[in-house]
Design an enzyme around this catalytic site. Sequence first.
Site, PDB file in Angstrom:
ATOM      1  N   GLU A  54      -7.380   9.156   1.321  1.00  0.00           N
ATOM      2  CA  GLU A  54      -6.840   8.670   0.059  1.00  0.00           C
ATOM      3  C   GLU A  54      -7.932   8.339  -0.947  1.00  0.00           C
ATOM      4  O   GLU A  54      -9.008   7.868  -0.586  1.00  0.00           O
ATOM      5  CB  GLU A  54      -6.013   7.400   0.298  1.00  0.00           C
ATOM      6  N   CYS A  62       0.859  -1.183   0.000  1.00  0.00           N
ATOM      7  CA  CYS A  62       0.000   0.000   0.000  1.00  0.00           C
ATOM      8  C   CYS A  62       0.895   1.232   0.000  1.00  0.00           C
ATOM      9  O   CYS A  62       1.724   1.381   0.888  1.00  0.00           O
ATOM     10  CB  CYS A  62      -0.892   0.043   1.236  1.00  0.00           C
TER      11      CYS A  62
END
Length: 278
Positions: free
Chosen positions: A195, A133
């Site tokens: 995000e 990630c």
Amino acid sequence: MSASSLFNLSLIRFRSLSSSRFLRFPQSPLRSVSISPRKFRAFSGAAMTTDAGMDAVQRRLMFDDECILVDETDRVVGHDSKYNCHLMENIEAKNLLHRAFSVFLFNSNYELLLQQRSKAKVTFPLVWTNTCCSHPLYRDSELIEENALGVRNAAQRKLLDELGIVAEDVPVEEFTPLGRMLYKAPSDGKWGEHELDYLLFIVRDVKVEPNPDEVAEIKYVSREGLKELVRKADAGEEGLKLSPWFRLVVDNFLMKWWDHVEKGTLGEAVDMKTIHKL
């Protein structure tokens, strides 16, 4: 090295880098950051004082990496440091939203590679999460919009950085972008995430050599293994925690997409038009 010496080094760096991105930015409609000499000195001192306990590698990444700022339609609106993008005060007050990606790598047995984030990570240390990630950076190769190529380039780069997986083992054309989600999650009182996350799937047998600055542990899990991991996290067993973005994918998408992984029909699951606000 004394604090005064560090301060003097900061001044030398400031005076010598007259063309540095820290000091001058081209005129642009995009959001950017400019720092005056006085603010630069104050910022340097504050950073050294406030984040004195930050791991040296993570500190470098926090200040050197420039994340891509986007609006809620995923339109690029500027860039800012990883540090600024992850401060909850900026997320809440300025609504800073940056582009990110989450890789889900399966082996030929259709087991999913998970990682436990290292203790040194600034956000969500020691939590279990999907394979990798991170963020595409504000650079030409990672800003390419067509077929999410910029994000796929970034994923290939970070798989090497974090897990030692060489580019030849994860060709960019083998990543399937399945969808996008938008989420916000505080990590602690200071740090958090906001995000617009690209969800990338890939099926490859790879050699893994984790970078201890980034990864504490890895494991492959079957569907049943993942369900047991989730159960333990929900029960608070063994102090096990899952990252919030991984849990969102598990709860909303993962099991039905896993079906497509096993059937070789990932293309049927692709939906890059929708941005799921979770």
